[in-house]
Design a protein around this motif. Structure first.
Motif, mmCIF file in Angstrom:
data_model
loop_
_atom_site.group_PDB
_atom_site.id
_atom_site.type_symbol
_atom_site.label_atom_id
_atom_site.label_comp_id
_atom_site.label_asym_id
_atom_site.label_seq_id
_atom_site.Cartn_x
_atom_site.Cartn_y
_atom_site.Cartn_z
ATOM 1 N N LEU A 94 4.363 -29.319 39.089
ATOM 2 C CA LEU A 94 3.539 -29.340 37.876
ATOM 3 C C LEU A 94 4.403 -28.927 36.694
ATOM 4 C CD1 LEU A 94 0.800 -29.182 36.231
ATOM 5 C CD2 LEU A 94 0.675 -26.795 37.015
ATOM 6 N N ALA A 95 4.230 -29.613 35.583
ATOM 7 C CA ALA A 95 4.943 -29.255 34.359
ATOM 8 C C ALA A 95 3.945 -29.129 33.215
ATOM 9 C CB ALA A 95 5.998 -30.308 34.021
ATOM 10 N N VAL A 96 4.023 -28.022 32.484
ATOM 11 C CA VAL A 96 3.156 -27.793 31.319
ATOM 12 C C VAL A 96 4.040 -27.393 30.144
ATOM 13 C CG1 VAL A 96 1.270 -26.419 30.347
ATOM 14 C CG2 VAL A 96 1.214 -27.063 32.770
ATOM 15 N N GLU A 97 3.777 -27.990 29.000
ATOM 16 C CA GLU A 97 4.497 -27.626 27.778
ATOM 17 C C GLU A 97 3.506 -27.221 26.707
ATOM 18 O OE1 GLU A 97 7.182 -30.663 26.502
ATOM 19 O OE2 GLU A 97 8.468 -30.473 28.265
ATOM 20 N N VAL A 98 3.872 -26.215 25.916
ATOM 21 C CA VAL A 98 3.039 -25.742 24.810
ATOM 22 C C VAL A 98 3.880 -25.780 23.538
ATOM 23 C CG1 VAL A 98 1.696 -23.824 23.856
ATOM 24 C CG2 VAL A 98 1.713 -24.235 26.342
ATOM 25 N N PHE A 99 3.468 -26.606 22.578
ATOM 26 C CA PHE A 99 4.177 -26.704 21.302
ATOM 27 C C PHE A 99 3.357 -27.539 20.331
ATOM 28 C CE2 PHE A 99 5.398 -30.482 23.630
ATOM 29 C CZ PHE A 99 5.534 -31.481 22.680
ATOM 30 N N ASP A 100 3.706 -27.427 19.052
ATOM 31 C CA ASP A 100 3.114 -28.248 17.997
ATOM 32 C C ASP A 100 4.114 -29.351 17.672
ATOM 33 O OD1 ASP A 100 2.124 -29.445 15.740
ATOM 34 O OD2 ASP A 100 2.206 -27.666 14.476
ATOM 35 N N PRO A 101 3.765 -30.624 17.928
ATOM 36 C CA PRO A 101 4.712 -31.721 17.678
ATOM 37 C C PRO A 101 5.268 -31.749 16.254
ATOM 38 C CG PRO A 101 2.865 -32.509 18.967
ATOM 39 C CD PRO A 101 2.520 -31.102 18.544
ATOM 40 N N THR A 102 4.484 -31.298 15.273
ATOM 41 C CA THR A 102 4.957 -31.322 13.885
ATOM 42 C C THR A 102 5.697 -30.050 13.499
ATOM 43 O OG1 THR A 102 2.951 -30.338 12.948
ATOM 44 C CG2 THR A 102 2.956 -32.731 13.259
ATOM 45 N N TYR A 103 5.690 -29.060 14.388
ATOM 46 C CA TYR A 103 6.321 -27.755 14.169
ATOM 47 C C TYR A 103 5.754 -27.047 12.944
ATOM 48 C CZ TYR A 103 9.888 -24.144 14.689
ATOM 49 O OH TYR A 103 10.534 -22.941 14.888
ATOM 50 N N PHE A 104 4.496 -27.326 12.623
ATOM 51 C CA PHE A 104 3.825 -26.568 11.570
ATOM 52 C C PHE A 104 3.441 -25.192 12.100
ATOM 53 C CE2 PHE A 104 0.347 -25.422 8.678
ATOM 54 C CZ PHE A 104 0.910 -25.759 7.459
ATOM 55 N N ILE A 105 3.161 -25.147 13.408
ATOM 56 C CA ILE A 105 2.843 -23.892 14.084
ATOM 57 C C ILE A 105 3.961 -23.589 15.069
ATOM 58 C CG2 ILE A 105 1.243 -22.708 15.639
ATOM 59 C CD1 ILE A 105 -0.984 -24.420 14.488
ATOM 60 N N PHE A 164 0.353 -29.760 26.951
ATOM 61 C CA PHE A 164 0.668 -31.053 27.547
ATOM 62 C C PHE A 164 1.087 -30.845 29.001
ATOM 63 C CE2 PHE A 164 1.695 -30.755 23.083
ATOM 64 C CZ PHE A 164 0.978 -31.803 22.529
ATOM 65 N N ALA A 165 0.379 -31.497 29.918
ATOM 66 C CA ALA A 165 0.638 -31.316 31.350
ATOM 67 C C ALA A 165 1.031 -32.630 31.996
ATOM 68 C CB ALA A 165 -0.602 -30.742 32.039
ATOM 69 N N LYS A 166 1.964 -32.530 32.943
ATOM 70 C CA LYS A 166 2.375 -33.691 33.731
ATOM 71 C C LYS A 166 2.428 -33.307 35.203
ATOM 72 C CE LYS A 166 5.211 -36.264 30.381
ATOM 73 N NZ LYS A 166 6.566 -36.818 30.122
ATOM 74 N N VAL A 167 1.997 -34.238 36.037
ATOM 75 C CA VAL A 167 2.103 -34.088 37.480
ATOM 76 C C VAL A 167 2.829 -35.316 38.011
ATOM 77 C CG1 VAL A 167 0.831 -34.044 39.655
ATOM 78 C CG2 VAL A 167 0.075 -32.625 37.742
ATOM 79 N N ALA A 168 3.958 -35.092 38.656
ATOM 80 C CA ALA A 168 4.795 -36.191 39.161
ATOM 81 C C ALA A 168 5.121 -37.177 38.025
ATOM 82 C CB ALA A 168 4.102 -36.907 40.317
ATOM 83 N N GLY A 169 5.358 -36.603 36.830
ATOM 84 C CA GLY A 169 5.731 -37.425 35.690
ATOM 85 C C GLY A 169 4.576 -38.121 34.991
ATOM 86 N N LYS A 170 3.362 -37.959 35.502
ATOM 87 C CA LYS A 170 2.190 -38.617 34.916
ATOM 88 C C LYS A 170 1.412 -37.628 34.059
ATOM 89 C CE LYS A 170 -1.944 -41.276 36.123
ATOM 90 N NZ LYS A 170 -2.794 -41.791 37.240
ATOM 91 N N PRO A 176 -9.900 -22.963 44.772
ATOM 92 C CA PRO A 176 -9.798 -22.524 46.165
ATOM 93 C C PRO A 176 -9.095 -23.544 47.062
ATOM 94 C CG PRO A 176 -12.013 -22.152 45.297
ATOM 95 C CD PRO A 176 -11.293 -22.984 44.293
ATOM 96 N N ASP A 177 -9.160 -24.811 46.685
ATOM 97 C CA ASP A 177 -8.539 -25.863 47.497
ATOM 98 C C ASP A 177 -7.062 -26.067 47.160
ATOM 99 O OD1 ASP A 177 -8.846 -26.916 44.988
ATOM 100 O OD2 ASP A 177 -9.687 -28.842 45.649
ATOM 101 N N GLY A 178 -6.529 -25.246 46.238
ATOM 102 C CA GLY A 178 -5.126 -25.367 45.886
ATOM 103 C C GLY A 178 -4.830 -26.356 44.782
ATOM 104 N N ALA A 179 -5.875 -26.903 44.177
ATOM 105 C CA ALA A 179 -5.681 -27.862 43.087
ATOM 106 C C ALA A 179 -5.526 -27.124 41.754
ATOM 107 C CB ALA A 179 -6.850 -28.839 43.008
ATOM 108 N N PHE A 180 -4.654 -27.637 40.897
ATOM 109 C CA PHE A 180 -4.498 -27.100 39.542
ATOM 110 C C PHE A 180 -5.708 -27.529 38.725
ATOM 111 C CE2 PHE A 180 -2.749 -28.105 35.187
ATOM 112 C CZ PHE A 180 -2.721 -26.799 34.746
ATOM 113 N N THR A 181 -6.397 -26.545 38.123
ATOM 114 C CA THR A 181 -7.653 -26.851 37.432
ATOM 115 C C THR A 181 -7.580 -26.738 35.921
ATOM 116 O OG1 THR A 181 -8.426 -24.561 37.625
ATOM 117 C CG2 THR A 181 -8.985 -26.070 39.425
ATOM 118 N N GLY A 182 -6.587 -25.972 35.376
ATOM 119 C CA GLY A 182 -6.522 -25.859 33.921
ATOM 120 C C GLY A 182 -5.662 -24.691 33.465
ATOM 121 N N VAL A 183 -5.677 -24.467 32.158
ATOM 122 C CA VAL A 183 -4.854 -23.437 31.541
ATOM 123 C C VAL A 183 -5.743 -22.500 30.729
ATOM 124 C CG1 VAL A 183 -2.891 -22.962 30.030
ATOM 125 C CG2 VAL A 183 -2.965 -25.109 31.313
ATOM 126 N N ARG A 184 -5.537 -21.199 30.919
ATOM 127 C CA ARG A 184 -6.243 -20.209 30.103
ATOM 128 C C ARG A 184 -5.255 -19.628 29.092
ATOM 129 N NH1 ARG A 184 -8.182 -17.281 33.903
ATOM 130 N NH2 ARG A 184 -10.238 -18.263 33.966
#
Length: 205
Positions: free
Chosen positions: A132-143, A90-96, A33-41
């Motif tokens: 906000l930046a979010v990436e979804v992937f398997d680093p080993t590319y097994f999936i 994997f999520a980053k905010v302002a590069g962090k 409600p306060d405008g903060a990013f809380t997570g990913v479903r």
């Protein structure tokens, strides 16, 4: 080991340049409600072959019909196994880099021969940011993660004026071939899948 935990275990030791499990995904970026990013479903639909494999040995009251209750132990095993792989999210905010907590509200469904894993991945600390930046992937590319054609990513409860951009991975076949020769012969497949990342960016006023 059962289900995804076994597959992932195999992925750790196998240096292959191509995936062995295919997931069709949809994701929701959730704001408070306060405008903060809380997570990913997340909702991840597994390929037919993996779905059939994962269901082996699961007893049901009605043959071929799997309820959430029937699948609850497998869902817990799968979610627990994902922790070692940072939930492929994997999520980053302002590069962090941002840290996620333990998944909640997780369960498996089964329809038309396909298993789908649902779970909510909360940030350890909700964060307010215009970017906000979010990436979804398997680093080993097994999936291999392929997002659904329709409504692959949604914003839930985001502040007014927030804009979503979603970028699917480009065809990295030429790069993959080169990396296969250079990296996989040396056994280094630690972040091979990054070039197949699904990238989500949100910009808010």
């Amino acid at each position: 080991m059962t289900g995804l935990v076994l597959i992932l275990g195999l992925g750790l030791t196998a240096a292959h340049a191509h995936p062995h499990v295919w997931i069709t995904a949809t994701s929701e970026l959730v704001y408070g409600p306060d405008g903060a990013f809380t997570g990913v479903r997340h909702a991840w639909a597994f390929d037919d072959m993996f779905s059939t494999y994962a269901l082996q040995g699961i007893e049901t009251k009605q043959k071929g019909v799997y309820t959430r209750e029937d699948l609850a132990p497998l869902a817990q095993t799968n979610v627990e196994s994902l922790k070692e792989f940072a939930y492929f999210t994997f999520a980053k905010v302002a590069g962090k880099k941002q840290k996620f907590g333990e998944p909640v509200d997780y369960y498996l469904t089964h329809k038309d021969g396909v298993l789908m894993l649902h779970f909510y991945l909360p940030l350890k600390t909700p964060v307010k940011s215009p970017e906000l930046a979010v990436e979804v992937f398997d680093p080993t590319y097994f999936i291999d993660f392929t997002f659904a054609d329709k409504d692959p990513v949604k914003l839930i409860g985001a502040p007014a004026g927030c804009a979503l951009q979603f970028q699917r991975p480009s065809d990295g076949s030429a790069t993959a071939q080169r990396m296969s020769e250079d990296n996989f012969l040396s056994g280094d497949n630690s972040n091979y899948g990054a070039m197949f990342a699904n990238k989500i960016e949100v910009k808010c006023p």
